[in-house]
Structures are given as C-alpha cells and as structure tokens.
Design a protein around this motif. Structure first.
Motif, PDB file in Angstrom:
ATOM      1  N   ASP A  75       0.914  -1.363   0.001  1.00  0.00           N
ATOM      2  CA  ASP A  75       0.106   0.079   0.088  1.00  0.00           C
ATOM      3  C   ASP A  75       0.688   1.400   0.083  1.00  0.00           C
ATOM      4  OD1 ASP A  75      -2.195   1.695   0.130  1.00  0.00           O
ATOM      5  OD2 ASP A  75      -2.280   1.357   2.121  1.00  0.00           O
ATOM      6  N   LYS A  76       1.080   1.774  -1.171  1.00  0.00           N
ATOM      7  CA  LYS A  76       1.462   3.614  -1.438  1.00  0.00           C
ATOM      8  C   LYS A  76       0.598   4.942  -1.332  1.00  0.00           C
ATOM      9  CE  LYS A  76       4.845   1.022  -3.627  1.00  0.00           C
ATOM     10  NZ  LYS A  76       5.916   1.419  -5.085  1.00  0.00           N
ATOM     11  N   LYS A  77       0.831   5.733  -0.294  1.00  0.00           N
ATOM     12  CA  LYS A  77       0.007   6.813  -0.131  1.00  0.00           C
ATOM     13  C   LYS A  77       0.987   8.582  -0.742  1.00  0.00           C
ATOM     14  CE  LYS A  77      -4.055   5.035   2.183  1.00  0.00           C
ATOM     15  NZ  LYS A  77      -4.828   4.706   3.474  1.00  0.00           N
ATOM     16  N   GLU A  78       0.444   8.913  -1.166  1.00  0.00           N
ATOM     17  CA  GLU A  78       1.607  10.420  -1.959  1.00  0.00           C
ATOM     18  C   GLU A  78       0.340  11.633  -1.364  1.00  0.00           C
ATOM     19  OE1 GLU A  78       4.737  11.814  -4.548  1.00  0.00           O
ATOM     20  OE2 GLU A  78       4.612   9.229  -3.908  1.00  0.00           O
ATOM     21  N   GLU A  79       0.010  12.110  -0.897  1.00  0.00           N
ATOM     22  CA  GLU A  79      -0.326  13.495  -1.057  1.00  0.00           C
ATOM     23  C   GLU A  79       0.668  14.898  -0.924  1.00  0.00           C
ATOM     24  OE1 GLU A  79      -3.116  15.651   2.209  1.00  0.00           O
ATOM     25  OE2 GLU A  79      -3.201  13.718   2.175  1.00  0.00           O
ATOM     26  N   THR A  80       0.217  16.037  -1.793  1.00  0.00           N
ATOM     27  CA  THR A  80       0.799  17.142  -2.224  1.00  0.00           C
ATOM     28  C   THR A  80       0.280  18.028  -1.902  1.00  0.00           C
ATOM     29  OG1 THR A  80       2.558  15.266  -3.284  1.00  0.00           O
ATOM     30  CG2 THR A  80       2.973  17.888  -3.469  1.00  0.00           C
ATOM     31  N   THR A  81       0.336  18.521  -0.789  1.00  0.00           N
ATOM     32  CA  THR A  81      -0.249  20.285  -0.668  1.00  0.00           C
ATOM     33  C   THR A  81       0.332  21.128  -1.311  1.00  0.00           C
ATOM     34  OG1 THR A  81      -1.921  19.098   0.583  1.00  0.00           O
ATOM     35  CG2 THR A  81      -2.148  21.514   0.645  1.00  0.00           C
ATOM     36  N   THR A  82       0.087  22.835  -2.275  1.00  0.00           N
ATOM     37  CA  THR A  82       1.067  23.797  -2.553  1.00  0.00           C
ATOM     38  C   THR A  82      -0.164  24.568  -2.288  1.00  0.00           C
ATOM     39  OG1 THR A  82       2.270  22.027  -4.048  1.00  0.00           O
ATOM     40  CG2 THR A  82       2.459  25.120  -3.884  1.00  0.00           C
ATOM     41  N   GLU A  83       0.305  25.228  -1.248  1.00  0.00           N
ATOM     42  CA  GLU A  83      -0.407  26.822  -0.613  1.00  0.00           C
ATOM     43  C   GLU A  83       0.333  27.850  -1.008  1.00  0.00           C
ATOM     44  OE1 GLU A  83      -3.477  26.910   0.612  1.00  0.00           O
ATOM     45  OE2 GLU A  83      -3.607  25.375   0.528  1.00  0.00           O
ATOM     46  N   ASN A  85       2.774  30.201   0.914  1.00  0.00           N
ATOM     47  CA  ASN A  85       3.815  29.956   1.666  1.00  0.00           C
ATOM     48  C   ASN A  85       4.135  28.218   1.398  1.00  0.00           C
ATOM     49  OD1 ASN A  85       3.897  32.500   1.200  1.00  0.00           O
ATOM     50  ND2 ASN A  85       2.938  32.889   3.695  1.00  0.00           N
ATOM     51  N   TYR A  86       3.694  27.446   1.379  1.00  0.00           N
ATOM     52  CA  TYR A  86       4.313  26.549   1.792  1.00  0.00           C
ATOM     53  C   TYR A  86       3.624  25.231   1.176  1.00  0.00           C
ATOM     54  CZ  TYR A  86       0.269  24.564   3.666  1.00  0.00           C
ATOM     55  OH  TYR A  86      -1.462  24.279   3.933  1.00  0.00           O
ATOM     56  N   THR A  87       4.983  24.559   0.536  1.00  0.00           N
ATOM     57  CA  THR A  87       4.481  22.922   0.010  1.00  0.00           C
ATOM     58  C   THR A  87       4.565  21.601   1.527  1.00  0.00           C
ATOM     59  OG1 THR A  87       5.105  23.418  -2.082  1.00  0.00           O
ATOM     60  CG2 THR A  87       5.153  21.110  -1.444  1.00  0.00           C
ATOM     61  N   ARG A  88       3.602  21.096   0.830  1.00  0.00           N
ATOM     62  CA  ARG A  88       3.519  19.806   1.834  1.00  0.00           C
ATOM     63  C   ARG A  88       3.318  18.371   1.206  1.00  0.00           C
ATOM     64  NH1 ARG A  88      -0.238  16.930   4.712  1.00  0.00           N
ATOM     65  NH2 ARG A  88      -2.458  18.130   3.587  1.00  0.00           N
ATOM     66  N   ARG A  89       4.078  17.277   1.530  1.00  0.00           N
ATOM     67  CA  ARG A  89       3.939  16.484   0.681  1.00  0.00           C
ATOM     68  C   ARG A  89       4.550  15.093   2.049  1.00  0.00           C
ATOM     69  NH1 ARG A  89       8.822  14.111  -2.835  1.00  0.00           N
ATOM     70  NH2 ARG A  89       6.502  12.138  -4.449  1.00  0.00           N
ATOM     71  N   GLU A  90       3.166  14.097   2.001  1.00  0.00           N
ATOM     72  CA  GLU A  90       3.326  13.353   3.063  1.00  0.00           C
ATOM     73  C   GLU A  90       3.241  12.341   2.126  1.00  0.00           C
ATOM     74  OE1 GLU A  90       0.211  13.737   5.673  1.00  0.00           O
ATOM     75  OE2 GLU A  90       1.171  15.887   6.509  1.00  0.00           O
ATOM     76  N   PHE A  91       4.040  10.775   2.678  1.00  0.00           N
ATOM     77  CA  PHE A  91       4.161   9.869   1.488  1.00  0.00           C
ATOM     78  C   PHE A  91       4.316   8.413   3.067  1.00  0.00           C
ATOM     79  CE2 PHE A  91       8.065  10.989   1.548  1.00  0.00           C
ATOM     80  CZ  PHE A  91       8.659  10.143   1.489  1.00  0.00           C
ATOM     81  N   SER A  92       3.168   7.076   2.515  1.00  0.00           N
ATOM     82  CA  SER A  92       3.538   6.265   3.298  1.00  0.00           C
ATOM     83  C   SER A  92       3.565   4.941   2.404  1.00  0.00           C
ATOM     84  CB  SER A  92       2.101   6.515   4.376  1.00  0.00           C
ATOM     85  OG  SER A  92       0.885   5.871   3.753  1.00  0.00           O
ATOM     86  N   PHE A  93       3.950   4.057   3.417  1.00  0.00           N
ATOM     87  CA  PHE A  93       4.205   2.965   2.247  1.00  0.00           C
ATOM     88  C   PHE A  93       3.843   2.224   3.194  1.00  0.00           C
ATOM     89  CE2 PHE A  93       5.328  -0.118  -0.789  1.00  0.00           C
ATOM     90  CZ  PHE A  93       6.488  -0.993  -0.038  1.00  0.00           C
ATOM     91  N   SER A  94       2.930   0.923   3.201  1.00  0.00           N
ATOM     92  CA  SER A  94       3.554  -0.952   4.281  1.00  0.00           C
ATOM     93  C   SER A  94       2.897  -1.659   3.518  1.00  0.00           C
ATOM     94  CB  SER A  94       1.918  -0.215   4.933  1.00  0.00           C
ATOM     95  OG  SER A  94       0.736  -0.180   4.407  1.00  0.00           O
ATOM     96  N   ALA A  95       3.460  -2.860   3.972  1.00  0.00           N
ATOM     97  CA  ALA A  95       3.760  -3.695   3.061  1.00  0.00           C
ATOM     98  C   ALA A  95       3.324  -5.130   3.934  1.00  0.00           C
ATOM     99  CB  ALA A  95       4.529  -3.928   1.268  1.00  0.00           C
ATOM    100  N   PHE A  96       3.196  -6.601   3.334  1.00  0.00           N
ATOM    101  CA  PHE A  96       4.294  -7.285   4.289  1.00  0.00           C
ATOM    102  C   PHE A  96       3.952  -8.467   3.395  1.00  0.00           C
ATOM    103  CE2 PHE A  96      -1.004  -8.006   5.000  1.00  0.00           C
ATOM    104  CZ  PHE A  96      -0.910  -8.591   4.632  1.00  0.00           C
TER     105      PHE A  96
END
Length: 141
Positions: A75-83, A85-96
């Motif tokens: 499972d891969k999730k990626e989220e980018t928010t650009t406002e 004065n800032y850019t926020r980039r979050e991601f997560s990865f899980s696997a089994f």
C-alpha cells in the motif's frame, strides 16, 4: 522448530525468534507488523484467516509456487499540498508477505479466497484420498 542450537539454555540466543516457524511453515510473528493468521483444520479442509482491516480485495496477491502459498499486499499513499507560502508532501508505505508451505494433503487445484469485513479467508481443500474416513463396521460372512 528451533534451528539455532544453544550452548547455554539459560542464555537465550537473539536468533531464536528469527528462525522459529509456525506449524504450517509460515514465519512466526515477532515484533514486526505482520497480520495474525488463524489456521483451522477440519476433516475436509484447512482454512487460513488473515486479519487485514482497511484493505480491499484488490490489494492482495495470492500466489502458489509448488507447495508454497504466499499472501502479500503493498500500500502506497502520497499526498502533496501546495499553498501560497508552503508545500507539504506526505507519503506512507506499508507491505507484508506471509508464506506457508502447504501439506501434501491439500488439493492445490481448488484453493479459493474471499475477503470480508477485514478478514481474508483462504480455503485449502484436502485431496479426496486424504480425507479422514468415518469408522465403519465390517460384516463377517
């Protein structure tokens, strides 16, 4: 099954947990994030129940290579928010990945799986010739 031989039974080896396997051939759970698996045997089949809430059935991959059944998900999730004065980039990865060496009694052609309410159920039917036959009386002629 403990592969590492201890020199002193009072001093546990760090490898003891690493090489322990459960009775069905999968790696035993330690402190890693691997879903729990219940294994049930009846006269007609084995059933694996794997708890993996929050997934969709499409997230799972089940493969059979000779006598080894492997269940995996990624499972891969990626989220980018650009406002302004800032850019926020979050991601997560899980696997089994869990692998199980199947007993010779399993009919590998008729394995099936369902995913309902966070539980993956894998049915492993036994070969007809390996099913336990009920006791019967034999007449004497």
């Amino acid at each position: 099954m403990n592969i590492v031989k201890r020199r002193n039974a009072d001093f546990p080896s760090i490898f003891d947990d690493l090489f322990q396997t459960d009775w069905f051939g999968g790696i035993a759970n330690s402190n890693t994030h691997v879903p729990a698996v219940n294994i049930k045997e009846t006269t007609d089949e084995f059933t694996l129940e794997l708890a993996a809430p929050g997934k969709a059935k499409e997230d799972f991959e089940l493969s059979l290579d000779h006598d080894v059944l492997t269940i995996s998900t990624e499972d891969k999730k990626e989220e980018t928010t650009t406002e302004e004065n800032y850019t926020r980039r979050e991601f997560s990865f899980s696997a089994f990945k869990r692998s199980f060496k199947l007993p010779q009694t399993v009919n590998k052609e008729h394995i099936n799986a369902t995913y309902t309410n966070g539980i993956l159920n894998v049915t492993l039917p036994k070969r007809e010739e390996d099913k336990v036959k009920p006791k019967r009386l034999i007449e004497i002629s």
